[in-house]
Design a protein around this motif. Structure first.
Motif, PDB file in Angstrom:
ATOM      1  N   HIS A 212       0.602  -1.364  -0.598  1.00 33.01           N
ATOM      2  CA  HIS A 212       0.274   0.280   0.024  1.00 33.01           C
ATOM      3  C   HIS A 212       1.190   1.556   0.205  1.00 33.01           C
ATOM      4  O   HIS A 212       0.432   2.468  -0.671  1.00 33.01           O
ATOM      5  CB  HIS A 212      -1.214   0.118   0.951  1.00 33.01           C
ATOM      6  N   LEU A 213       1.979   0.767   0.550  1.00 35.91           N
ATOM      7  CA  LEU A 213       3.210   2.177   0.652  1.00 35.91           C
ATOM      8  C   LEU A 213       4.011   2.266  -0.145  1.00 35.91           C
ATOM      9  O   LEU A 213       4.634   3.596  -0.622  1.00 35.91           O
ATOM     10  CB  LEU A 213       3.484   2.417   2.485  1.00 35.91           C
ATOM     11  N   GLY A 214       3.704   1.546  -1.149  1.00 36.89           N
ATOM     12  CA  GLY A 214       4.495   1.593  -2.303  1.00 36.89           C
ATOM     13  C   GLY A 214       6.354   1.102  -1.801  1.00 36.89           C
ATOM     14  O   GLY A 214       7.358   1.030  -2.569  1.00 36.89           O
ATOM     15  N   TRP A 215       6.232   0.057  -0.669  1.00 40.56           N
ATOM     16  CA  TRP A 215       7.670  -0.388   0.112  1.00 40.56           C
ATOM     17  C   TRP A 215       7.741  -1.410  -1.225  1.00 40.56           C
ATOM     18  O   TRP A 215       7.238  -2.986  -0.410  1.00 40.56           O
ATOM     19  CB  TRP A 215       7.494  -0.645   0.941  1.00 40.56           C
ATOM     20  N   ALA A 216       9.314  -1.694  -1.470  1.00 39.70           N
ATOM     21  CA  ALA A 216       9.430  -3.093  -2.251  1.00 39.70           C
ATOM     22  C   ALA A 216      10.110  -4.070  -1.519  1.00 39.70           C
ATOM     23  O   ALA A 216       9.872  -4.080   0.018  1.00 39.70           O
ATOM     24  CB  ALA A 216      10.544  -2.721  -3.012  1.00 39.70           C
ATOM     25  N   PRO A 217       9.477  -5.630  -1.837  1.00 44.80           N
ATOM     26  CA  PRO A 217       9.200  -6.646  -0.074  1.00 44.80           C
ATOM     27  C   PRO A 217      11.078  -6.689  -0.330  1.00 44.80           C
ATOM     28  O   PRO A 217      11.331  -6.691   1.232  1.00 44.80           O
ATOM     29  CB  PRO A 217       8.846  -7.690  -0.507  1.00 44.80           C
ATOM     30  N   GLY A 218      12.588  -6.569  -0.691  1.00 37.34           N
ATOM     31  CA  GLY A 218      13.247  -6.567  -0.440  1.00 37.34           C
ATOM     32  C   GLY A 218      14.209  -5.159  -0.328  1.00 37.34           C
ATOM     33  O   GLY A 218      15.139  -5.829   0.268  1.00 37.34           O
ATOM     34  N   GLN A 219      13.705  -4.493  -0.274  1.00 39.79           N
ATOM     35  CA  GLN A 219      14.389  -2.858   0.173  1.00 39.79           C
ATOM     36  C   GLN A 219      13.950  -2.913   2.647  1.00 39.79           C
ATOM     37  O   GLN A 219      13.147  -2.834   2.013  1.00 39.79           O
ATOM     38  CB  GLN A 219      12.973  -1.723  -0.012  1.00 39.79           C
ATOM     39  N   THR A 220      15.382  -2.457   2.524  1.00 43.66           N
ATOM     40  CA  THR A 220      15.024  -2.012   3.742  1.00 43.66           C
ATOM     41  C   THR A 220      14.772  -0.627   3.890  1.00 43.66           C
ATOM     42  O   THR A 220      14.858   0.236   3.477  1.00 43.66           O
ATOM     43  CB  THR A 220      16.378  -1.966   4.208  1.00 43.66           C
ATOM     44  N   VAL A 221      14.017  -0.524   4.636  1.00 36.62           N
ATOM     45  CA  VAL A 221      13.167   0.855   5.022  1.00 36.62           C
ATOM     46  C   VAL A 221      13.052   0.946   6.371  1.00 36.62           C
ATOM     47  O   VAL A 221      12.805   0.466   7.986  1.00 36.62           O
ATOM     48  CB  VAL A 221      11.822   0.971   4.279  1.00 36.62           C
ATOM     49  N   VAL A 222      13.383   2.222   6.595  1.00 37.25           N
ATOM     50  CA  VAL A 222      14.134   2.914   8.306  1.00 37.25           C
ATOM     51  C   VAL A 222      12.866   4.092   8.162  1.00 37.25           C
ATOM     52  O   VAL A 222      13.336   5.337   7.364  1.00 37.25           O
ATOM     53  CB  VAL A 222      15.158   3.473   8.412  1.00 37.25           C
ATOM     54  N   LEU A 223      12.527   3.655   9.305  1.00 37.02           N
ATOM     55  CA  LEU A 223      11.118   5.730   9.577  1.00 37.02           C
ATOM     56  C   LEU A 223      11.453   5.725  10.883  1.00 37.02           C
ATOM     57  O   LEU A 223      11.510   5.160  11.817  1.00 37.02           O
ATOM     58  CB  LEU A 223       9.664   4.001   9.494  1.00 37.02           C
TER      59      LEU A 223
END
Length: 401
Positions: A212-223
């Motif tokens: 829903h947020l457009g974050w790719a499955p394999g991408q590391t996301v720091v929030l």
């Protein structure tokens, strides 16, 4: 209760003030709140309150008396003083019209709110009980605000004026105690009343929220979620994003430094700045990230423990804390067992910690899982509200019928 911040504000101190007042109302108490106009964390007045000088509302059984004040879009010592001064003046000129209460509680760091609450309690001859959420004198000195040194002296005097008149003083973290004692408060009148997790557990699958947020499955996301102010030192996240385009950094929220951060990160494609999440989506977005970041300037030690931490722990994701090791925030992260500490204002150290977690998903999950356990054991809403009730009961001389 006197609290400049109150619902519908959904970040910072507002949710705690709101949940306390609504809890009292649920118990059958006639509960009144003297509050400001909703403006936080965007530091812009909510549209429906524009032009309103005074307003009285009923919200979930609570009578809320609102008074207008200035809303500085940019934080300087002078503008902050005008903000506090307008709250104090309007509250003093037009106090809430109501009967004599049994007690008056103040949610501080509002200096004006603390002074108003102390004066109202003295007028009514009832106990005055402030809860120190932040220390404004220390904040002015440590946060880097323009004109902070002179502001720190004035803010410290205002805090001391209010706190020395209290029947009991609640502090949300033990690192505040020495400063409160230094203002002339008897240590025997200080009680520890930690904040609690005021958000529910995540409900949606992480993968669904990420899509829903457009974050790719394999991408590391720091929030990073919450206020974008001076003391957060969010430039460290911009610096870390520049070092590794493969890692996605997301700043979710609002605040006085948002525009400056947008300008600073304009050429950083892997850093997104997004609006605050709706209450119903907030826990799921936190849980969808791989790493949750909390950052503070190196000078921030004993004046603030971010309220976002209780929400971070509930989300079940590992926390990377770019904060001073001797400060209260670092103590809370270590106490939870749900995160790692890195030196403040060090983008390389922060990115290194993120990479270590990304390379060990099982270890990251185990670290994150400690957060909800810590919340269940120590930071539940029920326990937090019970501590507040006990504080008021003690100020009144014992449990009340």
């Amino acid at each position: 209760m006197v609290s400049t911040n109150y619902a519908p504000e959904h970040a910072g101190i507002g949710p705690y003030a709101t949940q306390i007042a609504e809890h009292w109302a649920e118990l059958g108490h006639d509960t009144h709140v003297l509050a400001g106009m909703p403006h936080y964390p965007s530091w812009s007045l909510e549209p429906e309150y524009k032009g309103a000088l005074r307003r009285t509302e009923r919200r979930t059984g609570v009578t809320v008396h609102r008074r207008a004040h200035t809303v500085p879009a940019r934080q300087t010592a002078v503008k902050r003083a005008l903000f506090e001064g307008s709250i104090l003046l309007h509250g003093a000129v037009a106090p809430p019209r109501m009967g004599r209460p049994d007690a008056v509680m103040a949610q501080m760091p509002s200096l004006a709110g603390g002074i108003l609450a102390a004066r109202l309690a003295a007028k009514w001859k009832v106990p005055f009980v402030p809860v120190v959420q932040d220390l404004m004198g220390a904040a002015a000195a440590q946060s880097g605000i323009s004109g902070g040194d002179k502001a720190a002296v004035l803010a410290g005097r205002a805090e001391a004026y209010a706190l020395k008149r209290a029947s009991l003083v609640g502090v949300i973290h033990e690192t505040f105690t020495d400063r409160v004692v230094g203002m002339g408060v008897d240590p025997g009148r200080i009680r520890l009343v930690p904040n609690w997790s005021h958000v529910p557990q995540p409900r949606r699958p992480r993968g669904e929220t990420r899509r829903h947020l457009g974050w790719a499955p394999g991408q590391t996301v720091v929030l990073h979620s919450g206020n974008m102010g001076l003391k957060q030192g969010l430039e460290v996240l911009v610096g870390a994003a520049r070092l590794d385009p493969a890692v996605r950094f997301v700043l979710m929220g609002d605040g006085s430094q948002r525009a400056a951060l947008e300008a600073l990160s304009a050429d950083v494609p892997n850093l997104d700045i997004i609006p605050p999440a709706a209450d119903g989506e907030f826990p799921d977005i936190l849980a969808a990230a791989d790493v949750l970041a909390v950052t503070q300037h190196a000078a921030v030690l004993d004046m603030s423990v971010p309220s976002k931490l209780t929400s971070y722990f509930q989300a079940g994701r590992p926390v990377v804390a770019s904060v001073a090791a001797e400060g209260g925030t670092a103590q809370e992260v270590e106490r939870s067992g749900a995160g790692v500490l890195v030196p403040p204002e060090d983008p390389e150290a922060l990115l290194k910690a993120v990479r270590v977690l990304a390379e060990d998903p099982a270890g990251a999950d185990a670290l994150g899982a400690a957060g909800p356990r810590h919340v269940a054991a120590h930071l539940s809403r029920e326990a937090g509200l019970a501590r507040i009730d006990a504080l008021i009961d003690e100020a009144l001389g014992g449990p009340q019928p």
